[in-house]
Scaffold this motif. Structure first.
Motif, PDB file in Angstrom:
ATOM      1  N   VAL A   1      23.314 -32.599  -6.298  1.00 57.06           N
ATOM      2  CA  VAL A   1      24.332 -32.454  -7.330  1.00 57.06           C
ATOM      3  C   VAL A   1      24.805 -31.017  -7.424  1.00 57.06           C
ATOM      4  O   VAL A   1      23.997 -30.080  -7.401  1.00 57.06           O
ATOM      5  CB  VAL A   1      23.780 -32.910  -8.706  1.00 57.06           C
ATOM      6  CG1 VAL A   1      24.809 -32.684  -9.803  1.00 57.06           C
ATOM      7  CG2 VAL A   1      23.356 -34.368  -8.645  1.00 57.06           C
ATOM      8  N   GLU A   2      26.104 -30.854  -7.521  1.00 57.21           N
ATOM      9  CA  GLU A   2      26.683 -29.531  -7.746  1.00 57.21           C
ATOM     10  C   GLU A   2      27.602 -29.639  -8.959  1.00 57.21           C
ATOM     11  O   GLU A   2      28.586 -30.389  -8.948  1.00 57.21           O
ATOM     12  CB  GLU A   2      27.475 -29.072  -6.520  1.00 57.21           C
ATOM     13  CG  GLU A   2      27.879 -27.602  -6.583  1.00 57.21           C
ATOM     14  CD  GLU A   2      28.480 -27.132  -5.274  1.00 57.21           C
ATOM     15  OE1 GLU A   2      28.421 -25.917  -4.999  1.00 57.21           O
ATOM     16  OE2 GLU A   2      29.024 -27.978  -4.524  1.00 57.21           O
ATOM     17  N   SER A   3      27.250 -28.945 -10.032  1.00 57.00           N
ATOM     18  CA  SER A   3      28.000 -29.086 -11.267  1.00 57.00           C
ATOM     19  C   SER A   3      27.827 -27.858 -12.142  1.00 57.00           C
ATOM     20  O   SER A   3      26.826 -27.136 -12.037  1.00 57.00           O
ATOM     21  CB  SER A   3      27.522 -30.335 -12.024  1.00 57.00           C
ATOM     22  OG  SER A   3      28.088 -30.394 -13.306  1.00 57.00           O
ATOM     23  N   GLU A   4      28.799 -27.646 -13.032  1.00 61.07           N
ATOM     24  CA  GLU A   4      28.704 -26.551 -13.987  1.00 61.07           C
ATOM     25  C   GLU A   4      27.791 -26.917 -15.153  1.00 61.07           C
ATOM     26  O   GLU A   4      27.385 -26.064 -15.929  1.00 61.07           O
ATOM     27  CB  GLU A   4      30.095 -26.201 -14.519  1.00 61.07           C
ATOM     28  CG  GLU A   4      30.771 -27.357 -15.237  1.00 61.07           C
ATOM     29  CD  GLU A   4      32.179 -27.019 -15.708  1.00 61.07           C
ATOM     30  OE1 GLU A   4      32.748 -27.834 -16.438  1.00 61.07           O
ATOM     31  OE2 GLU A   4      32.692 -25.950 -15.329  1.00 61.07           O
ATOM     32  N   PHE A   5      27.470 -28.204 -15.263  1.00 62.53           N
ATOM     33  CA  PHE A   5      26.591 -28.660 -16.341  1.00 62.53           C
ATOM     34  C   PHE A   5      25.131 -28.395 -15.983  1.00 62.53           C
ATOM     35  O   PHE A   5      24.753 -28.404 -14.808  1.00 62.53           O
ATOM     36  CB  PHE A   5      26.792 -30.152 -16.597  1.00 62.53           C
ATOM     37  CG  PHE A   5      28.199 -30.521 -16.938  1.00 62.53           C
ATOM     38  CD1 PHE A   5      28.778 -30.068 -18.122  1.00 62.53           C
ATOM     39  CD2 PHE A   5      28.968 -31.310 -16.085  1.00 62.53           C
ATOM     40  CE1 PHE A   5      30.081 -30.406 -18.460  1.00 62.53           C
ATOM     41  CE2 PHE A   5      30.267 -31.647 -16.401  1.00 62.53           C
ATOM     42  CZ  PHE A   5      30.826 -31.187 -17.589  1.00 62.53           C
ATOM     43  N   ASP A   6      24.307 -28.182 -17.016  1.00 62.31           N
ATOM     44  CA  ASP A   6      22.886 -27.962 -16.746  1.00 62.31           C
ATOM     45  C   ASP A   6      22.168 -29.294 -16.553  1.00 62.31           C
ATOM     46  O   ASP A   6      22.710 -30.370 -16.784  1.00 62.31           O
ATOM     47  CB  ASP A   6      22.239 -27.143 -17.870  1.00 62.31           C
ATOM     48  CG  ASP A   6      22.294 -27.824 -19.231  1.00 62.31           C
ATOM     49  OD1 ASP A   6      22.445 -29.061 -19.271  1.00 62.31           O
ATOM     50  OD2 ASP A   6      22.187 -27.120 -20.246  1.00 62.31           O
ATOM     51  N   SER A   7      20.917 -29.204 -16.120  1.00 56.05           N
ATOM     52  CA  SER A   7      20.150 -30.408 -15.779  1.00 56.05           C
ATOM     53  C   SER A   7      19.913 -31.314 -16.984  1.00 56.05           C
ATOM     54  O   SER A   7      19.900 -32.541 -16.851  1.00 56.05           O
ATOM     55  CB  SER A   7      18.808 -30.009 -15.152  1.00 56.05           C
ATOM     56  OG  SER A   7      18.069 -29.189 -16.031  1.00 56.05           O
ATOM     57  N   ASN A   8      19.740 -30.729 -18.182  1.00 57.47           N
ATOM     58  CA  ASN A   8      19.505 -31.542 -19.381  1.00 57.47           C
ATOM     59  C   ASN A   8      20.707 -32.433 -19.696  1.00 57.47           C
ATOM     60  O   ASN A   8      20.548 -33.593 -20.079  1.00 57.47           O
ATOM     61  CB  ASN A   8      19.192 -30.653 -20.586  1.00 57.47           C
ATOM     62  CG  ASN A   8      17.819 -30.020 -20.492  1.00 57.47           C
ATOM     63  OD1 ASN A   8      16.907 -30.604 -19.913  1.00 57.47           O
ATOM     64  ND2 ASN A   8      17.665 -28.833 -21.042  1.00 57.47           N
TER      65      ASN A   8
ATOM     66  N   LYS B   1      22.458 -23.124  -6.415  1.00 57.96           N
ATOM     67  CA  LYS B   1      22.864 -23.754  -7.673  1.00 57.96           C
ATOM     68  C   LYS B   1      22.835 -25.268  -7.575  1.00 57.96           C
ATOM     69  O   LYS B   1      23.132 -25.973  -8.533  1.00 57.96           O
ATOM     70  CB  LYS B   1      24.270 -23.287  -8.049  1.00 57.96           C
ATOM     71  CG  LYS B   1      24.369 -21.795  -8.390  1.00 57.96           C
ATOM     72  CD  LYS B   1      25.777 -21.432  -8.800  1.00 57.96           C
ATOM     73  CE  LYS B   1      25.871 -19.946  -9.142  1.00 57.96           C
ATOM     74  NZ  LYS B   1      27.251 -19.556  -9.546  1.00 57.96           N
ATOM     75  N   VAL B   2      22.476 -25.750  -6.410  1.00 55.69           N
ATOM     76  CA  VAL B   2      22.442 -27.196  -6.172  1.00 55.69           C
ATOM     77  C   VAL B   2      21.188 -27.799  -6.810  1.00 55.69           C
ATOM     78  O   VAL B   2      20.102 -27.228  -6.750  1.00 55.69           O
ATOM     79  CB  VAL B   2      22.465 -27.494  -4.658  1.00 55.69           C
ATOM     80  CG1 VAL B   2      22.321 -28.986  -4.403  1.00 55.69           C
ATOM     81  CG2 VAL B   2      23.756 -26.976  -4.047  1.00 55.69           C
TER      82      VAL B   2
END
Length: 237
Positions: free
Chosen positions: A168-175, A202-203
């Protein structure tokens, strides 16, 4: 004061027994309601786990309360009766208590791979007095005392064939990603998703299990609608 003294009677013992049985059924009903109708998120999962642990402890706590009330009816003879029962049933009592300790462990879940001595297999059932483990020689019953004596090792479920992996590559955090996953009904929340951050990247590595009949493409499409980029192969920055 007179009402309190009525507890130390056979009638009081019977009423206490009925009350505890009703409490046990209430706990089961609450657990069923949370599993069937509760939101599939981390808060609900934590609540269900806490309720399951309390349910495991409720039976021995209730038993102690009943035994204390039983003793209070007639101290000397009833105490002697209980001592004799404990002497003759000590191995069974020890095995039962070991089972409670085993089941409270968050790693010991159904279908987890366990190694006990030279035996290895999947946990199929956790009964009051032992485990049913599916080994290469078929299903084996192993009592909790034996598990405690030999020790056990729980192997990670990450290599399970039913476990899916996405990068996953995203600006959102894991939570945030975990929260939106729990909102999706095709995720099997009994084996909750795990997110790990890759070193020097960041992946995020996402591992999850789908409900029976669900398609992996559905979860990819769902995440895409939330602007979360996924790939079945490792993403390199």
């Amino acid at each position: 004061m007179g009402d309190f003294q009525k507890i130390d009677t056979w009638q009081g013992l019977f009423l206490l027994f009925i009350f505890l049985v009703l409490m046990y059924f209430l706990l089961n009903a609450l657990k069923f309601a949370l599993e069937r109708f509760g939101a599939k998120n981390k808060t609900n999962k934590a609540l269900r786990i806490s309720l399951q642990k309390f349910k495991l402890l409720f039976v021995p706590i209730a038993s102690v309360l009943l035994l204390l009330d039983f003793i209070s009816i007639n101290y000397v003879p009833h105490t002697l009766i209980l001592i004799l029962i404990c002497v003759f049933c000590y191995p069974t009592i020890k095995n039962y208590v070991s089972g409670i300790v085993f089941k409270i462990n968050p790693l010991t879940t159904l279908n987890a791979t366990i190694k006990i001595g030279n035996q290895r297999g999947e946990i199929k059932k956790m009964l009051p007095l032992g485990l049913v483990v599916n080994t290469k020689n078929g299903e084996q019953f192993i009592n909790y005392t034996k598990v405690e004596e030999k020790g056990f090792l729980i192997h990670s479920k990450e290599n399970n064939l039913f476990r899916q992996t996405l990068y996953v590559e995203s600006e959102f955090d894991s939570n945030y990603i975990l929260d939106v996953l729990f909102d999706n009904p095709i995720i099997n929340y009994k084996e909750p998703p795990i997110i790990k951050k890759q070193e020097n990247s960041k992946v995020l590595k996402l591992q999850y299990t789908l409900e029976k009949g669900a398609n992996n493409k559905d979860i990819v499409s769902y995440l895409k609608t939330l602007n979360i980029t996924t790939n079945s192969n490792k993403i390199t920055n």
